[in-house]
Scaffold this motif. Structure first.
Motif, PDB file in Angstrom:
ATOM      1  N   TRP A 278       0.895  -1.157   0.000  1.00 54.65           N
ATOM      2  CA  TRP A 278       0.000   0.000   0.000  1.00 54.65           C
ATOM      3  C   TRP A 278       0.932   1.203   0.000  1.00 54.65           C
ATOM      4  CZ3 TRP A 278      -5.534   0.078   1.392  1.00 54.65           C
ATOM      5  CH2 TRP A 278      -6.087  -1.198   1.446  1.00 54.65           C
ATOM      6  N   PHE A 279       0.980   1.852  -1.132  1.00 57.96           N
ATOM      7  CA  PHE A 279       1.881   3.002  -1.242  1.00 57.96           C
ATOM      8  C   PHE A 279       1.082   4.246  -0.884  1.00 57.96           C
ATOM      9  CE2 PHE A 279       4.185   6.335  -3.467  1.00 57.96           C
ATOM     10  CZ  PHE A 279       5.476   6.067  -3.069  1.00 57.96           C
ATOM     11  N   VAL A 280       1.362   4.775   0.291  1.00 57.24           N
ATOM     12  CA  VAL A 280       0.552   5.862   0.844  1.00 57.24           C
ATOM     13  C   VAL A 280       1.467   6.988   1.299  1.00 57.24           C
ATOM     14  CG1 VAL A 280      -1.058   6.461   2.690  1.00 57.24           C
ATOM     15  CG2 VAL A 280      -1.190   4.214   1.644  1.00 57.24           C
ATOM     16  N   GLU A 281       1.134   8.202   0.946  1.00 62.83           N
ATOM     17  CA  GLU A 281       1.894   9.375   1.389  1.00 62.83           C
ATOM     18  C   GLU A 281       3.386   9.201   1.125  1.00 62.83           C
ATOM     19  OE1 GLU A 281       0.596  12.254   3.236  1.00 62.83           O
ATOM     20  OE2 GLU A 281      -1.311  11.563   2.440  1.00 62.83           O
ATOM     21  N   GLY A 282       3.707   8.663  -0.025  1.00 69.02           N
ATOM     22  CA  GLY A 282       5.099   8.576  -0.460  1.00 69.02           C
ATOM     23  C   GLY A 282       5.910   7.423   0.100  1.00 69.02           C
ATOM     24  N   VAL A 283       5.268   6.519   0.859  1.00 66.65           N
ATOM     25  CA  VAL A 283       6.023   5.382   1.393  1.00 66.65           C
ATOM     26  C   VAL A 283       5.221   4.083   1.249  1.00 66.65           C
ATOM     27  CG1 VAL A 283       7.309   6.765   3.084  1.00 66.65           C
ATOM     28  CG2 VAL A 283       5.151   5.708   3.765  1.00 66.65           C
ATOM     29  N   VAL A 284       5.954   2.959   1.266  1.00 70.34           N
ATOM     30  CA  VAL A 284       5.296   1.653   1.251  1.00 70.34           C
ATOM     31  C   VAL A 284       4.846   1.318   2.666  1.00 70.34           C
ATOM     32  CG1 VAL A 284       5.670  -0.822   0.879  1.00 70.34           C
ATOM     33  CG2 VAL A 284       6.618   0.837  -0.726  1.00 70.34           C
ATOM     34  N   THR A 285       3.584   0.945   2.789  1.00 73.26           N
ATOM     35  CA  THR A 285       3.043   0.559   4.102  1.00 73.26           C
ATOM     36  C   THR A 285       2.351  -0.800   3.984  1.00 73.26           C
ATOM     37  OG1 THR A 285       0.798   1.424   3.833  1.00 73.26           O
ATOM     38  CG2 THR A 285       2.488   3.016   4.470  1.00 73.26           C
ATOM     39  N   LYS A 286       1.972  -1.331   5.153  1.00 76.32           N
ATOM     40  CA  LYS A 286       1.168  -2.561   5.150  1.00 76.32           C
ATOM     41  C   LYS A 286      -0.272  -2.260   4.779  1.00 76.32           C
ATOM     42  CE  LYS A 286       1.622  -4.174   9.342  1.00 76.32           C
ATOM     43  NZ  LYS A 286       1.609  -5.116  10.466  1.00 76.32           N
ATOM     44  N   GLY A 287      -0.634  -0.978   4.959  1.00 75.52           N
ATOM     45  CA  GLY A 287      -1.989  -0.552   4.622  1.00 75.52           C
ATOM     46  C   GLY A 287      -3.049  -1.294   5.402  1.00 75.52           C
ATOM     47  N   PHE A 288      -4.131  -1.600   4.732  1.00 81.23           N
ATOM     48  CA  PHE A 288      -5.212  -2.332   5.382  1.00 81.23           C
ATOM     49  C   PHE A 288      -5.061  -3.839   5.204  1.00 81.23           C
ATOM     50  CE2 PHE A 288      -8.220   1.546   4.674  1.00 81.23           C
ATOM     51  CZ  PHE A 288      -7.576   2.214   5.702  1.00 81.23           C
ATOM     52  N   GLY A 289      -3.892  -4.260   4.696  1.00 78.31           N
ATOM     53  CA  GLY A 289      -3.621  -5.688   4.615  1.00 78.31           C
ATOM     54  C   GLY A 289      -4.182  -6.346   3.375  1.00 78.31           C
ATOM     55  N   LYS A 290      -3.807  -7.622   3.210  1.00 79.80           N
ATOM     56  CA  LYS A 290      -4.186  -8.317   1.978  1.00 79.80           C
ATOM     57  C   LYS A 290      -5.677  -8.638   1.928  1.00 79.80           C
ATOM     58  CE  LYS A 290      -3.061 -12.872   3.689  1.00 79.80           C
ATOM     59  NZ  LYS A 290      -2.403 -14.131   3.571  1.00 79.80           N
ATOM     60  N   GLY A 291      -6.306  -8.758   3.089  1.00 79.62           N
ATOM     61  CA  GLY A 291      -7.747  -9.070   3.108  1.00 79.62           C
ATOM     62  C   GLY A 291      -8.552  -8.035   2.343  1.00 79.62           C
ATOM     63  N   LYS A 292      -8.223  -6.777   2.566  1.00 77.45           N
ATOM     64  CA  LYS A 292      -8.932  -5.691   1.862  1.00 77.45           C
ATOM     65  C   LYS A 292      -8.624  -5.736   0.358  1.00 77.45           C
ATOM     66  CE  LYS A 292     -11.078  -3.023   4.984  1.00 77.45           C
ATOM     67  NZ  LYS A 292     -11.347  -4.100   5.956  1.00 77.45           N
ATOM     68  N   LEU A 293      -7.392  -6.092   0.025  1.00 76.89           N
ATOM     69  CA  LEU A 293      -7.034  -6.186  -1.401  1.00 76.89           C
ATOM     70  C   LEU A 293      -7.814  -7.318  -2.060  1.00 76.89           C
ATOM     71  CD1 LEU A 293      -3.169  -5.686  -1.050  1.00 76.89           C
ATOM     72  CD2 LEU A 293      -4.827  -4.011  -1.879  1.00 76.89           C
ATOM     73  N   TYR A 294      -7.990  -8.405  -1.334  1.00 77.95           N
ATOM     74  CA  TYR A 294      -8.776  -9.528  -1.878  1.00 77.95           C
ATOM     75  C   TYR A 294     -10.240  -9.114  -2.074  1.00 77.95           C
ATOM     76  CZ  TYR A 294      -4.906 -12.755  -0.720  1.00 77.95           C
ATOM     77  OH  TYR A 294      -3.703 -13.399  -0.652  1.00 77.95           O
ATOM     78  N   GLU A 295     -10.760  -8.350  -1.127  1.00 83.31           N
ATOM     79  CA  GLU A 295     -12.156  -7.889  -1.270  1.00 83.31           C
ATOM     80  C   GLU A 295     -12.313  -7.049  -2.535  1.00 83.31           C
ATOM     81  OE1 GLU A 295     -13.764  -5.833   2.121  1.00 83.31           O
ATOM     82  OE2 GLU A 295     -13.056  -7.404   3.463  1.00 83.31           O
ATOM     83  N   THR A 296     -11.330  -6.180  -2.763  1.00 82.39           N
ATOM     84  CA  THR A 296     -11.369  -5.338  -3.969  1.00 82.39           C
ATOM     85  C   THR A 296     -11.262  -6.200  -5.224  1.00 82.39           C
ATOM     86  OG1 THR A 296     -10.296  -3.599  -2.709  1.00 82.39           O
ATOM     87  CG2 THR A 296     -10.285  -3.341  -5.096  1.00 82.39           C
ATOM     88  N   ALA A 297     -10.380  -7.190  -5.174  1.00 84.31           N
ATOM     89  CA  ALA A 297     -10.212  -8.080  -6.334  1.00 84.31           C
ATOM     90  C   ALA A 297     -11.528  -8.803  -6.638  1.00 84.31           C
ATOM     91  CB  ALA A 297      -9.105  -9.089  -6.054  1.00 84.31           C
ATOM     92  N   LYS A 298     -12.173  -9.245  -5.572  1.00 84.39           N
ATOM     93  CA  LYS A 298     -13.451  -9.953  -5.728  1.00 84.39           C
ATOM     94  C   LYS A 298     -14.480  -9.038  -6.406  1.00 84.39           C
ATOM     95  CE  LYS A 298     -14.447 -12.404  -2.075  1.00 84.39           C
ATOM     96  NZ  LYS A 298     -14.906 -12.744  -0.717  1.00 84.39           N
ATOM     97  N   THR A 299     -14.548  -7.796  -5.945  1.00 81.48           N
ATOM     98  CA  THR A 299     -15.500  -6.841  -6.524  1.00 81.48           C
ATOM     99  C   THR A 299     -15.170  -6.561  -7.983  1.00 81.48           C
ATOM    100  OG1 THR A 299     -15.706  -5.820  -4.358  1.00 81.48           O
ATOM    101  CG2 THR A 299     -16.478  -4.519  -6.229  1.00 81.48           C
TER     102      THR A 299
END
Lengths: 427, 86
Positions: free
Chosen positions: A364-385
């Motif tokens: 999760w590239f946020v505010e100029g840095v790589v972060t863990k963000g909201f994690g892979k679960g949220k990314l999977y939800e987006t992928a599903k949608t």
């Protein structure tokens, strides 16, 4: 003869990341079709089986109708085992004949032609042992076979490949619907508009410098300009875009803005303005409005790419854009540097400045840095949608494969997250 | 010795650019303190750095108030054998 596509060893597959993180090498595109389709067309067989890395076997099995990682196919017929790095157009090995093993300069397998009566001496319980035995017990040759070495070679070879694929397809003319007024430049023999495709009014199809193939059910909206050589895939919609020479847009994409010399695997969106040049974009990618990549350095020197962040590799070309893995999303106004590597399942939220050249998968590239963000679960939800919007389904099998990719790519991501934390603390 | 609450407030104030004295346990990060989603990501990252812990993203991001964050971080520190107060 049975064709067996055996995916390359990991150290070679890494040269085709981030696209190869989620697919075997032969699924990569160049021109109209995948590397597999080219090999099959060259070798003229429909009896095909595959050996893929274990972590993607279940998902690949669900996608194809041929055996996957099934060692029972290592008997009963003459076999031609081929590494997908092999370029189909120069692969002039006879499909039948005495057994022989073609190796590259480093002794890695390019192909193994195994006559049925030699199979018994090679064993059939493990494909790795099968190949090792073939190398040890069958005649070895160093064939004059050309190979793909890095993913950007597909981009750089795309123009030529589209022209070759157009000639090989042997189709021209207009079978679809072309609404007037329109402008067609160049010879009509260099244009094919397939049945079900629709070209709206005010579209320019310019085949002056190369052929153009508009595949079934594609749709070209007003003010689109298509320059050949170019391939527009099935059910893809071009939304007033400039599709410049050397572009292959896979199936079910939505493309606006400007695309030049790029390959888009399929099912991806670049709906709005913004330039993508000499890039390879995966599936289920969404590029936000005004996402733009540089594909040429201001000093015209050759472009280097950081593959999985390990090392910068000089591509030897002055024109290389971005490599963008499956399911990655960019926010509006994303600016990608020349030769950027953006991993799979990454989420890019930019602040309007040029991004680093390497962003790991699941970042999760946020505010100029790589972060863990909201994690892979949220990314999977987006992928599903995203997939459900195109009537495709995300399954547990997808999730298991991506979990494996998450683990594989963790070292580079964790290092980037660590650097990001330091940057945050220093703000 | 700084308590967990004091440390949580200090980080929250720094990330959201607020005065720590104005932050109350009952304050919601989003509704009361104005945290945007990207700041929530930064808050989780900074809490992990401050306390030397690893938090499950889903669980961490479901925490709504400062007081709940204090409870959650205390619990995670306990689970991971980290001294919560400094």
């Amino acid at each position: 003869m049975r064709l067996i596509l055996l995916d390359s060893p990991e150290e070679i597959r890494g040269n085709f990341y981030p696209l190869a993180l989620s697919r075997p090498l032969w699924e990569l595109r160049c021109g109209f079709t995948s590397l597999e389709e080219k090999l099959i067309a060259k070798l003229g067989t429909s009896d095909v089986a595959y050996f893929v890395p274990d972590y993607m076997a279940d998902l690949y099995r669900a996608k194809v109708n041929h055996p996957v990682n099934d060692t029972s196919i290592l008997e009963g017929d003459d076999l031609l085992v081929v590494d997908p790095r092999v370029k189909a157009d120069g692969f002039n090995v006879a499909t039948s004949g005495p057994s022989e093993v073609g190796l590259d300069e480093q002794g890695r397998l390019l192909y193994a032609r195994v006559a049925k009566n030699d199979l018994a001496k090679l064993g059939k319980d493990d494909v790795g042992k099968f190949i090792a035995a073939a190398k040890a017990k069958l005649p070895n040759v160093k064939p004059a076979v050309k190979t793909w070495q890095y993913i950007w070679e597909l981009i750089l070879g795309n123009c030529e490949q589209i022209t070759a694929d157009f000639a090989a397809a042997g189709r021209d003319g207009i079978e679809g619907k072309v609404e007037q007024p329109n402008v067609i430049r160049g010879g009509k023999k260099d244009i094919y508009i397939a049945r079900g495709a629709t070209v709206h009014p005010m579209v320019v199809i310019d085949a002056e410098n190369g052929p153009i193939y508009i595949d079934q059910d594609a749709e070209l909206h007003p003010f689109s300009r298509i320059e050949g050589p170019c391939y527009i895939g099935k059910k893809t919609i071009i939304l007033g875009a400039k599709c410049r020479e050397g572009s292959s847009i896979g199936p079910v994409c939505r493309i606006g803005g400007e695309v030049e010399g790029s390959i888009i695997q399929g099912y991806s969106n670049k709906y709005h303005d913004g330039f993508v040049g000499h890039a390879y974009v995966g599936e289920w990618v969404n590029l936000g409005a005004f996402t733009t990549n540089s594909d040429l350095k201001s000093d015209y020197s050759s472009v280097s790419v950081m593959l999985e962040g390990q090392r910068a590799i000089d591509t030897g070309s002055t024109k290389v854009g971005s490599l963008i893995g499956d399911h990655t999303k960019t926010s509006i106004g994303t600016l990608l540097n020349t030769g950027s590597y953006i991993g799979a399942m990454a989420l890019i939220m930019t602040t309007g400045t040029l991004l680093p050249k390497f962003i790991p998968s699941f970042a999760w590239f946020v505010e100029g840095v790589v972060t863990k963000g909201f994690g892979k679960g949220k990314l999977y939800e987006t992928a599903k949608t995203a997939m459900s919007r195109r009537k495709c389904q995300w399954s547990e099998v997808d999730e298991r494969m991506w979990d494996a990719v998450f683990e594989m790519t963790a070292p580079m991501r964790n290092e980037a997250i660590k650097k990001g934390r330091i940057a945050m603390l220093n703000r | 010795m700084a308590t967990v609450e004091e440390r949580v407030k200090a980080i929250t104030a720094r990330v959201l650019k607020l005065n720590p004295d104005e932050i109350k346990p009952e304050h919601s990060f989003t509704a009361d303190l104005g945290a945007e989603s990207v700041q929530s990501i930064e808050l989780v990252a900074m809490f992990e750095e401050e306390f030397g812990i690893e938090m499950d993203e889903d669980a961490a991001l479901s925490v709504e108030t400062v007081g709940k964050a204090v409870e959650f971080i205390t619990e995670v520190c306990g689970e991971q054998g980290v001294e919560a107060e400094q």
